[in-house]
Motif scaffolding. Structure first.
Motif, mmCIF file in Angstrom:
data_model
loop_
_atom_site.group_PDB
_atom_site.id
_atom_site.type_symbol
_atom_site.label_atom_id
_atom_site.label_comp_id
_atom_site.label_asym_id
_atom_site.label_seq_id
_atom_site.Cartn_x
_atom_site.Cartn_y
_atom_site.Cartn_z
ATOM 1 N N ALA A 111 0.873 -1.367 0.050
ATOM 2 C CA ALA A 111 0.052 0.015 0.169
ATOM 3 C C ALA A 111 0.939 1.081 -0.005
ATOM 4 O O ALA A 111 2.032 1.045 0.374
ATOM 5 C CB ALA A 111 -0.787 0.097 1.227
ATOM 6 N N ALA B 102 -3.754 3.230 -0.866
ATOM 7 C CA ALA B 102 -4.197 2.402 -2.005
ATOM 8 C C ALA B 102 -3.446 1.346 -1.914
ATOM 9 O O ALA B 102 -2.227 1.194 -2.029
ATOM 10 C CB ALA B 102 -4.036 3.435 -3.170
ATOM 11 N N GLU B 103 -4.054 -0.038 -2.150
ATOM 12 C CA GLU B 103 -3.236 -1.204 -2.452
ATOM 13 C C GLU B 103 -3.159 -1.807 -3.687
ATOM 14 O O GLU B 103 -3.937 -1.470 -4.706
ATOM 15 C CB GLU B 103 -4.130 -2.323 -1.567
ATOM 16 C CG GLU B 103 -4.150 -1.949 -0.086
ATOM 17 C CD GLU B 103 -4.744 -3.136 0.793
ATOM 18 O OE1 GLU B 103 -4.676 -4.356 0.336
ATOM 19 O OE2 GLU B 103 -4.894 -2.939 2.127
ATOM 20 N N ARG B 104 -1.963 -2.554 -3.754
ATOM 21 C CA ARG B 104 -1.942 -3.126 -5.369
ATOM 22 C C ARG B 104 -0.777 -4.246 -4.890
ATOM 23 O O ARG B 104 -0.326 -4.430 -4.104
ATOM 24 C CB ARG B 104 -1.044 -2.026 -6.198
ATOM 25 C CG ARG B 104 -0.798 -2.592 -7.589
ATOM 26 C CD ARG B 104 0.350 -1.729 -8.161
ATOM 27 N NE ARG B 104 0.424 -2.422 -9.593
ATOM 28 C CZ ARG B 104 1.500 -1.913 -10.444
ATOM 29 N NH1 ARG B 104 2.420 -0.865 -9.922
ATOM 30 N NH2 ARG B 104 1.792 -2.336 -11.567
ATOM 31 N N LYS C 221 -1.518 6.746 0.922
ATOM 32 C CA LYS C 221 -2.793 7.009 0.904
ATOM 33 C C LYS C 221 -3.624 5.689 1.005
ATOM 34 O O LYS C 221 -4.803 5.924 1.343
ATOM 35 C CB LYS C 221 -3.276 7.680 -0.319
ATOM 36 C CG LYS C 221 -2.442 9.014 -0.723
ATOM 37 C CD LYS C 221 -3.117 9.508 -2.225
ATOM 38 C CE LYS C 221 -2.407 10.756 -2.445
ATOM 39 N NZ LYS C 221 -2.685 11.310 -3.870
#
Length: 207
Positions: free
Chosen positions: A114, A119-121, A117
């Motif tokens: 992550a 946001a995960e990927r 912010k």
């Protein structure tokens, strides 16, 4: 609980001479393309060039010029593939490994991380021949790949890219088989019916 720490990315180093780390699926795809070019595409184009050469002045023969240019492209690709295959060092992401090794990011790892912010990927670390951004397969030599290498769950890593520096946190590291898009014959290959349609059929070849 292991204390998380921030890793600095390793300085870029050239790929080790003679080594081409690759997954089983990636190696299979290289072999399939090599076989297609050697056994189908090159013989077809060679025949087309011979047929075109028999049709008159080569200096004003578009089919002949095209065929010779295509042969050079094919031969260049064959040489490249041969070198990559000969240098291949296959690493199976799904193979058993020690608990210590499976806890850290190495070639073949699938990593969930992550940014600041939240946001995960999820990305999988593969060789340069297996990069597929549509499947989130990134090279271990890429900035992100280098930043993640040797990290473990809970580590903070620093990604340095042309657009700036970003802090990431590693959420999960796992090892599993990585699906690779299989090689498919190019739609306009000369050895396909579509490719052959661009020219008149050489003698002895059905329409």
């Amino acid at each position: 609980m292991r204390t998380a720490f921030t890793r600095q990315p390793q300085a870029d180093k050239p790929e080790s001479p003679g080594k081409n780390y690759i997954t089983p699926g990636g190696l299979k795809r290289l072999n399939e393309e090599y076989h297609f070019l050697v056994t189908r595409e090159r013989p077809t184009v060679t025949e087309m060039v011979s047929w075109a050469a028999a049709n008159g002045d080569r200096s004003d023969n578009a089919d002949y010029k095209y065929g010779k240019r295509r042969l050079r492209q094919i031969d260049g690709r064959i040489r490249f593939l041969r070198k990559r295959i000969e240098a291949a060092e296959m690493v199976d992401p799904g193979a058993p490994r020690s608990e210590q090794a499976s806890a850290r990011v190495f070639f073949g790892a699938t990593v969930r991380y992550a940014d600041t912010k939240g946001a995960e990927r999820v990305v999988s670390i593969v060789g340069s021949d297996g990069v597929d951004l549509n499947r989130n397969h990134i090279s271990w030599l890429s900035p992100l790949g280098r930043a993640l290498l040797k990290s473990a769950e809970g580590d903070h890593v620093e990604l340095r890219a042309p657009g700036g520096t970003t802090d990431l946190i590693v959420l999960e590291v796992r090892y599993e088989s990585i699906a690779v898009e299989p090689f498919s014959e190019p739609p306009f290959a000369e050895s396909s019916s579509k490719g052959l349609a661009r020219n008149s059929d050489p003698p002895g070849r059905s329409s």
